[in-house]
Scaffold this active site. Structure first.
Site, short mmCIF file in Angstrom:
data_model
loop_
_atom_site.label_atom_id
_atom_site.label_comp_id
_atom_site.label_asym_id
_atom_site.label_seq_id
_atom_site.Cartn_x
_atom_site.Cartn_y
_atom_site.Cartn_z
N TYR A 8 -16.43 -25.21 26.35
CA TYR A 8 -15.15 -25.23 25.63
C TYR A 8 -14.33 -24.03 26.08
O TYR A 8 -14.78 -22.88 26.03
CB TYR A 8 -15.44 -25.17 24.13
CG TYR A 8 -14.29 -25.45 23.19
CD1 TYR A 8 -12.96 -25.54 23.62
CD2 TYR A 8 -14.53 -25.65 21.83
CE1 TYR A 8 -11.94 -25.80 22.74
CE2 TYR A 8 -13.51 -25.92 20.93
CZ TYR A 8 -12.20 -25.98 21.39
OH TYR A 8 -11.18 -26.25 20.50
N CYS A 9 -13.11 -24.29 26.53
CA CYS A 9 -12.14 -23.24 26.90
C CYS A 9 -12.74 -22.33 27.97
O CYS A 9 -13.18 -22.78 29.00
CB CYS A 9 -11.71 -22.48 25.64
SG CYS A 9 -10.33 -21.32 25.90
N VAL A 10 -12.79 -21.01 27.70
CA VAL A 10 -13.27 -20.07 28.71
C VAL A 10 -14.72 -20.35 29.07
O VAL A 10 -15.14 -20.11 30.22
CB VAL A 10 -13.10 -18.62 28.22
CG1 VAL A 10 -13.90 -18.37 26.94
CG2 VAL A 10 -13.51 -17.60 29.26
N GLY A 54 -15.93 -23.29 29.30
CA GLY A 54 -15.83 -24.41 30.23
C GLY A 54 -15.47 -23.92 31.62
O GLY A 54 -16.00 -24.42 32.64
#
Length: 577
Positions: free
Chosen positions: A309-311, A313
């Site tokens: 998720y986000c960073v 990812g």
């Protein structure tokens, strides 16, 4: 305001208002004295000395009236320049007073007209490049939002009515709220005590079965007789707490996924302190690989599914490239990316916060202990949506004197985590400023140069249509970078609500395109819209890769395998500030 609004008619009323002002002044003076006692000024107020004589309430009132008159004079000049504006659906002006009273209706319409004019001027300016225009657009939007008449007592009819109706008690309550927030260094977005980890947040049953100085690994208890043979591990962003994916049970992605028959693990990152001040990108990638190996060993399986998720990812992509370079790509059966970027050529408004001055400030903020206070990042993200995440609370909490309504997502938003300072600056420099991650060999993990173009792992890429942190166009580029099969899904809403959207809520929508679009525009042009959550689409995709199941017993039960339980979920790392 209505004709029934309370007015001051006698000496008792004046005496009451004088006492209200005196009480407010006393609160400010006590806060000022407390700040001196701590040998620092109060952030945001700059109260180096008492502004007026504390013994004279009328002097306090006069000073305030003079300040307001100057503000109104400037406002009147703006009103004279633009006469009216078209109707706009804007919840800041949702109260009927804004339309029923001709004066405030004029204020509202004029403000909207001025706002449109200022924002439109940014697009019309000639002779500046795109980067300069982006900075100017962001600054202008912030100025326009800050100067809304809804943000000031003297130009907000709802606040004025509330002030007269409560005889000023709302302003005292609001001042108390403001001083409390100043001491905390954060705007309160959800009331204290409404939510508690393990009580009504992050309550999905599980055990911490492994931990390092950087993370804990949570193994959740299965809720079905059989589970997917290949387990799933979630890597949440370490700039936030993992329980965004395990909010209240009805919103929990964790609970929903377990109920679909998935063996689920979650990484809970430690909020940075001096003990991990030197953690770098290599360490986060190595931690992801370590968690994958621990799960494979615990369940005796060849591979795992992974979500980033986000960073996290972004880092998962680096981890996959690292594994591929070492000939270990088969350890990950599939990768799911929630609002993650790898190509930072056009990363949205966050690019405005990576200039030389910002980098120098970040270095100064972390000079003492090497740790960036999580409130700095929270303030940055709030600025990206200042109207909703700052000024909305200025009006509700400080002017109206209300407590914010309980909201689990905003409780999470205020539960900040600290970051390793050097890692944060390095991340902004090498990814946002230099865009090195998509350049083959430009970044190394543990001495191994990586190339995202070597990743052939099947991938599910989710983006949010209204995402202001990881814009959909930037996330889309992940599908052009990876070489394995990808499924791209565009979800309604933004960075958080676009992800945390349980099917039972029946909110928003998502778009798919089974063709071969070459760009996001082509994807949208040929997309099929689906009502509700994209979660069922994702689980169908996951099961389609390999639907083999096993009985939920033995090592599939947290603590019953070779990794014994350390403590109950959600663990102590998520509670550490």
């Amino acid at each position: 305001m209505s004709d029934e609004t309370t007015t001051m008619t006698g000496p008792e009323d004046w005496q009451h208002w004088a006492l209200v002002m005196a009480r407010a002044n006393q609160m400010l003076l006590e806060a000022w004295a407390d700040s001196l006692g701590k040998a620092r000024q109060m952030p945001g107020l700059g109260l180096a000395q008492p502004p007026v004589d504390a013994s004279d309430p009328m002097q306090w009132m006069s000073a305030g009236a003079e300040a307001w008159s100057k503000g109104l004079e400037g406002w009147s000049q703006m009103l004279g320049q633009y006469a009216s504006a078209g109707e706009a659906r804007d919840r800041r002006f949702g109260s009927p007073e804004w339309r029923e009273n001709p004066l405030f209706d004029t204020v509202r319409q004029s403000y909207l007209a001025i706002s449109d004019k200022l924002l439109g001027t940014v697009e019309e300016i000639e002779g500046i490049d795109d980067k300069a225009r982006d900075r100017l657009r962001f600054a202008t939007r912030g100025f326009v939002d800050a100067m809304s008449p809804a943000n000031f007592l003297a130009t907000n009819p709802e606040v004025m009515k509330r002030t007269l109706d409560t005889r000023g008690e709302n302003l005292l309550a609001g001042l108390r709220n403001m001083l409390t927030d100043i001491q905390r260094g954060q705007v309160t977005q959800s009331p204290d005590g409404a939510f508690e980890l393990g009580r009504n947040l992050a309550v999905t049953p599980g055990k911490v079965v492994y931990e390092t100085p950087l993370f804990q690994l949570i193994h959740y208890a299965p809720s079905t007789p059989e589970v997917l043979g290949t387990p799933l591990v979630i890597f949440p962003p370490w700039i936030n707490r993992f329980y965004i994916l395990d909010l209240t049970p009805e919103k929990s992605f964790v609970k929903w996924t377990i109920d679909q028959g998935v063996s689920l693990f979650m990484v809970s990152w430690k909020s940075a302190d001096e003990s991990i001040r030197d953690i770098a990108m290599d360490d986060y990638a190595a931690a992801q690989a370590e968690a994958i190996d621990v799960i494979r060993d615990l369940l005796d399986v060849p591979s795992v599914h992974a979500i980033g998720y986000c960073v996290a990812g972004t880092t998962l992509a680096a981890t996959l490239a690292w594994l591929a370079a070492k000939g270990e790509a088969d350890k990950v059966a599939s990768a799911t990316f929630f609002t993650a970027q790898v190509d930072f050529e056009d990363p949205g408004d966050l690019k405005l916060f990576v200039g030389d001055e910002t980098m120098a400030t970040l270095k100064q903020l972390t000079a003492e202990d090497g740790v960036l206070d999580g409130r700095v990042m929270a303030a940055t993200f709030n600025l990206l949506r200042g109207r909703d995440l700052i000024w909305n609370y200025v009006v509700n909490n400080y002017l109206m004197g209300n407590d914010p309504p309980p909201f689990d997502l905003l409780h999470w938003n205020g539960d900040v985590t600290n970051l390793p300072g050097e890692w944060h600056r390095d991340y902004l420099d090498r990814l946002y400023r230099q865009n090195l991650l998509v350049k083959p060999g430009a970044i190394s993990i543990r001495g191994v140069p990586i190339d995202l173009g070597r990743i052939e792992t099947p991938a599910y890429v989710q983006a949010g249509r209204e995402d202001h942190i990881a814009p959909a166009g930037s996330v889309w580029k992940l599908t052009r970078t990876l070489k394995g099969p990808t499924r791209f899904v565009l979800a309604g809403s933004g960075h958080i609500a676009g992800v945390v959207n349980p099917p039972a809520a029946n909110k928003y929508q998502y778009w798919t395109n089974n063709g071969a679009p070459a760009s996001l525009d082509e994807f949208v042009a040929g997309a099929t819209e689906h009502k509700g959550s994209w979660w069922p689409d994702w689980i169908e995709w996951l099961n389609g890769l390999d639907g083999k199941t096993v009985k939920a017993e033995g090592a599939r039960i947290p603590g019953d395998g070779k990794r014994k339980a350390i403590e109950d979920a959600p663990g102590r790392y998520v509670r550490t500030r």
